[in-house]
Design an enzyme around this catalytic site. Structure first.
Site, PDB file in Angstrom:
ATOM      1  N   LYS A 200       0.860  -1.189   0.000  1.00  0.00           N
ATOM      2  CA  LYS A 200       0.000   0.000   0.000  1.00  0.00           C
ATOM      3  C   LYS A 200       0.894   1.235   0.000  1.00  0.00           C
ATOM      4  O   LYS A 200       1.467   1.603   1.013  1.00  0.00           O
ATOM      5  CB  LYS A 200      -0.924   0.051   1.226  1.00  0.00           C
ATOM      6  CG  LYS A 200      -2.033   1.070   0.990  1.00  0.00           C
ATOM      7  CD  LYS A 200      -2.558   1.759   2.225  1.00  0.00           C
ATOM      8  CE  LYS A 200      -1.778   2.926   2.690  1.00  0.00           C
ATOM      9  NZ  LYS A 200      -1.729   4.115   1.807  1.00  0.00           N
TER      10      LYS A 200
ATOM     11  N   GLU B 243      10.562   1.573   9.894  1.00  0.00           N
ATOM     12  CA  GLU B 243      11.541   2.596   9.496  1.00  0.00           C
ATOM     13  C   GLU B 243      10.845   3.931   9.671  1.00  0.00           C
ATOM     14  O   GLU B 243       9.985   4.294   8.873  1.00  0.00           O
ATOM     15  CB  GLU B 243      11.934   2.413   8.020  1.00  0.00           C
ATOM     16  CG  GLU B 243      12.440   1.032   7.655  1.00  0.00           C
ATOM     17  CD  GLU B 243      13.844   0.778   8.167  1.00  0.00           C
ATOM     18  OE1 GLU B 243      14.543   1.751   8.505  1.00  0.00           O
ATOM     19  OE2 GLU B 243      14.222  -0.392   8.254  1.00  0.00           O
TER      20      GLU B 243
ATOM     21  N   CYS C  28      13.929  11.258   5.641  1.00  0.00           N
ATOM     22  CA  CYS C  28      13.893  10.811   7.038  1.00  0.00           C
ATOM     23  C   CYS C  28      15.236  10.998   7.728  1.00  0.00           C
ATOM     24  O   CYS C  28      15.287  11.308   8.907  1.00  0.00           O
ATOM     25  CB  CYS C  28      13.484   9.347   7.097  1.00  0.00           C
ATOM     26  SG  CYS C  28      14.490   8.310   6.022  1.00  0.00           S
TER      27      CYS C  28
ATOM     28  N   GLU D 279      10.657  16.249  14.208  1.00  0.00           N
ATOM     29  CA  GLU D 279      10.941  16.112  12.784  1.00  0.00           C
ATOM     30  C   GLU D 279      10.088  17.119  12.010  1.00  0.00           C
ATOM     31  O   GLU D 279       8.861  17.082  12.092  1.00  0.00           O
ATOM     32  CB  GLU D 279      10.604  14.687  12.337  1.00  0.00           C
ATOM     33  CG  GLU D 279      10.954  14.454  10.894  1.00  0.00           C
ATOM     34  CD  GLU D 279      10.627  13.041  10.437  1.00  0.00           C
ATOM     35  OE1 GLU D 279       9.482  12.598  10.646  1.00  0.00           O
ATOM     36  OE2 GLU D 279      11.521  12.387   9.878  1.00  0.00           O
TER      37      GLU D 279
END
Ligand code: NAD
Length: 497
Positions: free
Chosen positions: A191, A266, A300, A400
């Site tokens: 997905k 992750e 990331c 982040e």
């Protein structure tokens, strides 16, 4: 500016409404609903894709399960390897088309899509094509209490894998999951992000062309809260290989708990990039620039916290600011573009929200700080932003941001910078710039991160395991580690008396 798309891209966009692949057949969502997918540089609709439902997920998992217990399990390691190699070759052959799809949806410059994402996706598949014929269990040095025993171990596939990917590197992260999952004999329901599904769909089409049997790779496009969630909860899924935010990672841990699925997560990062005064400072400045501005900063492992030694900080900052101000913003398909738009209006809001919060908290903006005064289009453009006067406890230094925003800090000595670099909830990556060999190895050992780059940054290689410490997740993508992640060990004991 209007860009001429090739016939193959135009045709692909026309058939994208049937974006769900089950048992080798492309279809629309079971209830016919769709999601509009847009070009983030213009805000205009590119096409519509299927909004997959829980029923679609269920059908896809059934298809993957049938393939798993069917002919797929009878193939030899060499046959699986050859199919992955054939897929890697098709990725190379269709590199321009795949890169265009990636740029159209994610916004990144075409040269990044073409020479980073797509090339690396092909290389990842080729790397895993080599593993099936070399990956084995062990003969076990058992010490039987009674009689004589021969012991050996088998590394067996898990079954149906749910691969859930984010919007920033869709084809690369899709390949990073499909490669080891298929090399080890599993089947997959993938997905992709609802924002960027096209390159994954095209990759799945190429997989069928490469001879990978129907049902081995299934695709369900759709929203995270619908298709993603149904996949995370489905009892027949044995493992979730997920790349995305830490918040969604936590939700998947909870969703998978009742059926105890294996998880590979992750997640996000807030990586420190550290410049010592003994480094090659010109090299470090260009490294710091690409560490944060690659892919619009939507990376990331981006070097979003830049620590520069006090003795060289002022000159270094001036160079970084000049480089940031020289960045040409534009449509990713324009050759002149250095940086594209952010992926969506929501992402632009999120990033500008962090920037405004940083200003309120007392940080200073050395350059950027919001939307450009003269945006190159009607899309979601953000000026490259450099912060100074940032305290370690500010939200912009801890959370982040996931955009072209770097916080810069002065530091004075090694112990201090190690403590500050390790002082967030994350631990995905870190960078160190130094010409002192002993310091380089000391820092590599002391930084709490899954990857440490010395005198380089953002280098990924299929042979090098990649993943996080702490709240950046667990499990590793790439390398032999990923082959192990996609298998379970069976010990076999044979009585010889
Ligand atoms: P996200 O977590 O919002 O979405 C990732 C994927 O999960 C999408 O396909 C989404 O539809 C799906 N999803 C969302 N909610 C779900 C749910 N409840 N159940 C199941 N699936 C769900 O992340 P994003 O915004 O697409 O991507 C950005 C994030 O990804 C950043 O935090 C970034 O750091 C992270 N990321 C990590 C790595 C890494 O290797 N560690 C690489 C790239 C991106």
């Amino acid at each position: 500016m209007a860009f001429q798309l090739t016939d193959e891209v135009e045709q692909f966009l026309k058939r994208a409404g049937s974006s769900i692949l089950i048992g080798g057949v492309w279809r629309q969502a079971s209830d016919g609903r769709t999601i509009s997918t847009e070009d983030p540089a213009t805000g205009r609709e590119l096409t519509q894709i299927a909004r997959g439902t829980a029923a679609d997920v269920s059908a896809a998992v059934d298809s993957a399960q049938s393939a798993f217990v069917g002919d797929w399990s009878l193939l030899t390691p060499s046959q699986r390897g050859r199919m992955l190699w054939a897929l890697a070759d098709l990725v190379d052959e269709h590199a321009d088309e795949l890169a265009t799809l990636e740029t159209l949806e994610v916004g990144k410059p075409l040269r990044e899509s073409r020479f980073f994402d797509v090339i690396l996706a092909g290389e990842v598949l080729r790397y895993y094509a080599g593993w099936p014929s070399k990956f084995a269990g062990d003969v076990l040095p058992v010490s039987p209490m009674v009689g004589s025993i021969i012991g050996y171990s088998r590394r067996e596939p898990l079954g149906v894998i749910a691969a859930i990917t984010p919007w920033n590197f869709p084809i690369l992260l899709g390949a990073a999951k499909l490669g080891p999952a298929l090399a080890t004999g599993n089947t997959v329901v993938i997905k992709p992000s609802e924002l960027t599904s096209l390159s994954t769909m095209r990759l799945a089409e190429l997989a069928l062309e490469a001879g990978i049997p129907p049902g081995v790779i299934n695709v369900v496009t759709g929203y995270g809260a619908e298709a993603g969630r149904a996949l995370g909860e489905h009892p027949a899924v044995r493992k979730i290989a997920f790349t995305g935010s830490t918040a969604t990672g936590r939700a998947l841990v909870a969703a998978s708990a009742p059926t105890l699925k294996k998880l590979q997560l992750e997640l996000g990062g807030k990586s420190a990039n550290i410049v010592f005064p003994d480094a090659d400072l010109a090299e470090a400045a260009s490294g710091a620039y690409q560490a944060i501005f690659l892919n619009q900063g939507e990376v990331c492992c981006g070097g979003s916290r830049l620590f520069v030694h006090d003795s060289v900080y002022d000159d270094f900052l001036a160079e970084l600011v000049a480089a940031a101000e020289g960045i040409e913003l534009g449509h990713g398909l324009d050759d002149m573009t250095d940086m594209g738009p952010l992926v969506s209006a929501a992402q632009l809001d999120r990033v500008t929200g962090f920037v405004n919060g940083g200003i309120r908290d007392g940080a200073s903006v050395a350059t950027g700080g919001g939307a450009p005064a003269e945006p190159p289009g009607s899309g979601h453009f953000m000026s490259p932003t450099v912060f100074t006067d940032v305290r370690d406890d500010m939200a912009i230094a801890q959370d982040e941001i996931f955009g072209p925003v770097v916080c810069t800090f002065r530091f004075h000595d090694e112990d201090e910078v190690v403590a500050r670099a390790n002082g967030t909830a994350y631990g995905l990556a870190a960078g160190v710039w130094t010409n002192d060999l002993r310091r380089a190895h000391r820092m590599a050992a002391r930084l709490a991160a899954g990857t440490v780059w010395i005198n380089t940054y953002n280098i990924l290689d299929p042979a090098a395991p990649f993943g996080g410490y702490s709240q950046s997740g667990y499990g590793r993508e790439f390398g032999l580690d990923s082959m192990i992640e996609f298998t379970q060990t069976k010990s076999v004991m044979i009585g010889m008396d």
